[in-house]
Enzyme design. Structure first.
Site, PDB file in Angstrom:
ATOM      1  N   CYS A 124      89.335 -23.294  28.340  1.00 32.10           N
ATOM      2  CA  CYS A 124      89.170 -23.456  29.828  1.00 32.10           C
ATOM      3  C   CYS A 124      90.070 -22.492  30.798  1.00 32.10           C
ATOM      4  CB  CYS A 124      90.442 -24.562  29.912  1.00 32.10           C
ATOM      5  SG  CYS A 124      91.135 -25.253  31.072  1.00 32.10           S
TER       6      CYS A 124
ATOM      7  N   CYS B 235      89.915 -25.159  37.856  1.00 35.75           N
ATOM      8  CA  CYS B 235      89.292 -26.434  39.061  1.00 35.75           C
ATOM      9  C   CYS B 235      90.175 -26.942  39.167  1.00 35.75           C
ATOM     10  CB  CYS B 235      88.255 -26.615  37.484  1.00 35.75           C
ATOM     11  SG  CYS B 235      87.599 -25.190  36.769  1.00 35.75           S
TER      12      CYS B 235
ATOM     13  N   THR C 291      96.998 -28.127  33.258  1.00 33.64           N
ATOM     14  CA  THR C 291      96.587 -27.317  32.875  1.00 33.64           C
ATOM     15  C   THR C 291      96.403 -26.267  33.724  1.00 33.64           C
ATOM     16  OG1 THR C 291      94.733 -28.186  31.823  1.00 33.64           O
ATOM     17  CG2 THR C 291      93.956 -26.206  33.046  1.00 33.64           C
TER      18      THR C 291
ATOM     19  N   GLU D 142      97.816 -25.907  28.755  1.00 31.89           N
ATOM     20  CA  GLU D 142      98.965 -26.886  29.131  1.00 31.89           C
ATOM     21  C   GLU D 142     100.379 -26.464  29.387  1.00 31.89           C
ATOM     22  OE1 GLU D 142      95.861 -27.250  27.360  1.00 31.89           O
ATOM     23  OE2 GLU D 142      94.443 -27.924  29.450  1.00 31.89           O
TER      24      GLU D 142
ATOM     25  N   HIS E  50      86.596 -33.485  39.210  1.00 36.07           N
ATOM     26  CA  HIS E  50      87.253 -32.850  37.792  1.00 36.07           C
ATOM     27  C   HIS E  50      85.892 -33.918  36.858  1.00 36.07           C
ATOM     28  CE1 HIS E  50      89.396 -30.743  36.147  1.00 36.07           C
ATOM     29  NE2 HIS E  50      89.895 -31.229  34.962  1.00 36.07           N
TER      30      HIS E  50
ATOM     31  N   TYR F 252      82.919 -30.968  34.673  1.00 34.36           N
ATOM     32  CA  TYR F 252      83.436 -31.328  33.106  1.00 34.36           C
ATOM     33  C   TYR F 252      81.616 -30.545  32.608  1.00 34.36           C
ATOM     34  CZ  TYR F 252      87.933 -32.441  31.232  1.00 34.36           C
ATOM     35  OH  TYR F 252      89.071 -31.780  31.546  1.00 34.36           O
TER      36      TYR F 252
ATOM     37  N   CYS G 158      81.850 -26.408  33.370  1.00 32.06           N
ATOM     38  CA  CYS G 158      82.855 -25.614  31.893  1.00 32.06           C
ATOM     39  C   CYS G 158      82.669 -25.884  30.669  1.00 32.06           C
ATOM     40  CB  CYS G 158      83.999 -25.863  32.437  1.00 32.06           C
ATOM     41  SG  CYS G 158      85.044 -27.312  31.689  1.00 32.06           S
TER      42      CYS G 158
ATOM     43  N   GLU H 174      90.506 -32.474  25.336  1.00 34.67           N
ATOM     44  CA  GLU H 174      90.088 -32.237  26.358  1.00 34.67           C
ATOM     45  C   GLU H 174      88.883 -32.745  27.298  1.00 34.67           C
ATOM     46  OE1 GLU H 174      90.762 -28.388  29.283  1.00 34.67           O
ATOM     47  OE2 GLU H 174      91.406 -29.285  30.562  1.00 34.67           O
TER      48      GLU H 174
HETATM   49 FE1  SF4 Z   1      89.136 -26.540  32.361  1.00 37.28          FE
HETATM   50 FE2  SF4 Z   1      86.777 -26.949  33.169  1.00 37.28          FE
HETATM   51 FE3  SF4 Z   1      89.129 -28.711  33.974  1.00 37.28          FE
HETATM   52 FE4  SF4 Z   1      87.974 -25.699  34.731  1.00 37.28          FE
HETATM   53  S1  SF4 Z   1      86.729 -28.068  34.682  1.00 37.28           S
HETATM   54  S2  SF4 Z   1      90.054 -26.302  34.706  1.00 37.28           S
HETATM   55  S3  SF4 Z   1      87.892 -25.224  32.698  1.00 37.28           S
HETATM   56  S4  SF4 Z   1      88.880 -28.653  31.451  1.00 37.28           S
HETATM   57 FE    FE Z   2      90.875 -29.753  32.086  1.00 39.74          FE
END
Ligand code: SF4
Ligand code: FE
Length: 491
Positions: free
Chosen positions: A100, A104, A191, A258, A293, A297, A300, A448
């Site tokens: 991660c 983001c 995060t 985190e 968000h 996902y 990422c 996560e």
């Molecule tokens: Fe982390 Fe994925 Fe959230 Fe970006 S979208 S902060 S890489 S978990």
């Molecule tokens: Fe996240």
């Protein structure tokens, strides 16, 4: 100021007086701490790639606010193409870091607060949107990393914020005065918070009037008075303290992060307050941030999945099993699952739409389907990776044993696999799979995936709000002739 490069970003963190605790002690120089630094390297990659010509279109975008190109992580999405580029950027970064990369949450918060403040102002003639634009301009001009902070500790889940035994279990306004507001509370599981310059705070759930003191959004710098961050432990994190034993970390350069983020009577000036007791907009802000968000996902986790699939294929080669048909079939299954996640991320972006404020948001139903799949598929991909890797991944000795004068020879002799693959390379790949499925990176790739951007039930609620079941029943009624309904085109 132009876009920062990776070194400038790392140096910029040194100038902050962020109060960080790890293992019960204040970490004065968190930038160079061996457990924290890999997570900083991950964010630094968002700066490094933005400098590279080949990634310009994905990593940067033109901002009307500043009249310059800005890092996409600070950008307001202007089109469905922007939304799709966001997902592509996240996949790229997942591939480059295998973890991660944290930045983001700020991008998603920026886009959610932008559109929500516009609608609050429409209703109440407030000035939140103009204030927010000033903040965003500052962020874009200085290429800052912003932590989007939503999740409160929540205490007793059966009680609303104002009826908790301890009022601080949800972040809230304790005082309003001519200068601004004073807030108390905390944000959990934050995060990238230690690695951020600024923090954009949002309410954690929809609120009723009795909870209006909890309906608050604002921005604070990382080192504001009264802010304390307590670093979260990750499985196998102390392997990073073992000096040069990089092999045992699996991925020694990059990590996720985190922290528990505490606000102890933090003063926020009015120009940084973007929601203050307009409780009926808390739900809108939460849904918009969560929607973005959940889209994220689909990028990422797919990039990290690419790394895991690659590592698994290498492990199969090292075992001399790459040609076995069931191995190939499992790698195909892993790819199918991974690309399904990507398809969801792209689809909810392609069907996005313009908000009243003018930025673009995703198709919310498809974003929730995307995240619901993310709560499952990485687990199956990880299961298949462990199946192919074999038990050696968790029974092999440490790098120190391989380096030992007394027993190193035994280790290298008995852990040799396919002749052309170096034994140590075989071990490195197995450690990488361990890292992704059981170690520090599993925080981002698995847990996560389950709970980040809302746990599975949160998506099911959103799916049930948008599934239009009545219309589906009508399709069925028309075809089987219930109630005399006719299908289109029928005489
Ligand atoms: Fe982390 Fe994925 Fe959230 Fe970006 S979208 S902060 S890489 S978990
Ligand atoms: Fe996240």
């Amino acid at each position: 100021m132009a876009l920062m490069n990776a070194k400038e970003y790392v140096d910029s963190l040194r100038k902050l007086h962020t109060k960080v605790y790890l293992f019960g002690e204040r970490v004065e120089n968190f930038v160079d701490h061996p457990i924290i630094r890999p997570s900083i390297n991950s964010v630094a990659m968002t700066y490094a790639l933005a400098q590279q010509e080949e990634y310009q279109d994905i990593m940067t975008a033109y901002s009307e606010l500043t009249g310059t190109r800005v890092n996409r992580f600070c950008h307001l999405h202007q089109s469905t193409e922007d939304l799709m580029n966001k997902v592509k950027m996240q996949r790229l970064l997942g591939q480059k870091t295998g973890v991660c990369f944290q930045r983001c949450v700020g991008m998603d918060a920026i886009n959610a607060v932008y559109s929500t403040t516009y609608e609050v102002d429409q209703k109440y003639k407030t000035e939140y949107h103009a204030r927010f634009l000033e903040f965003l301009k500052y962020v874009q001009e200085n290429d800052l990393t912003v932590d989007g902070a939503m999740t409160d500790p929540k205490g007793d889940r059966g009680l609303p914020p104002s009826r908790q035994a301890d009022p601080d279990l949800f972040l809230h306004i304790v005082e309003k005065n001519e200068k601004g507001i004073i807030v108390n509370g905390a944000k959990a599981h934050q995060t990238g918070s230690v690695n951020s310059h600024e923090h954009l705070i949002m309410p954690t759930q929809a609120m009723k009037e009795e909870d209006k003191a909890y309906a608050v959004s604002f921005a604070v710098p990382a080192d504001a008075e009264g802010i304390v961050m307590i670093y979260g432990r990750q499985s196998c994190d102390t392997r990073k303290l073992e000096g040069n034993n990089c092999m045992d970390c699996g991925n020694c350069r990059f990590g996720g992060q985190e922290a528990l983020f505490v606000f102890d009577h933090v003063v926020v000036p009015w120009e940084r307050v973007f929601l203050c007791e307009e409780y009926e907009f808390a739900g809108m802000l939460v849904e918009r941030f969560a929607g973005y968000h959940r889209q994220s996902y689909g990028g990422c986790k797919v990039g990290v999945g690419d790394v895991l699939i690659g590592a698994t294929a290498l492990a199969a080669e090292a075992n001399g099993a790459a040609k076995a048909s069931h191995i190939k079939d499992k790698l195909i299954e892993m790819t199918h699952l991974n690309e399904t996640l990507y398809s969801c991320g792209i689809a909810c972006s392609a069907l996005g739409h313009e908000t009243a404020a003018g930025n673009y948001e995703i198709d919310n139903l498809l974003a929730n389907v995307c995240k619901q799949n993310v709560t499952r598929f990485p687990y199956e991909i990880a299961r298949l990776a462990q199946d192919i890797a074999g038990g050696l991944m968790v029974t092999m000795p440490s790098q120190s044993d391989f380096d030992s004068e007394e027993v190193g020879e035994y280790c290298r002799k008995y852990f040799k696999g396919q002749a052309e693959m170096d034994t140590m390379d075989r071990m490195k790949v197995l450690r990488l799979i361990e890292n992704l499925t059981l170690g520090t990176a599993a925080v981002g790739y698995l847990t996560e995936s389950m709970h980040g951007a809302g746990s599975p039930q949160a998506q099911r609620i959103m799916i049930s709000r948008q599934w239009d079941l009545e219309e589906k029943k009508n399709y069925a009624r028309r075809l089987c002739g219930i109630g005399g309904a006719q299908t289109d085109g029928e005489e």
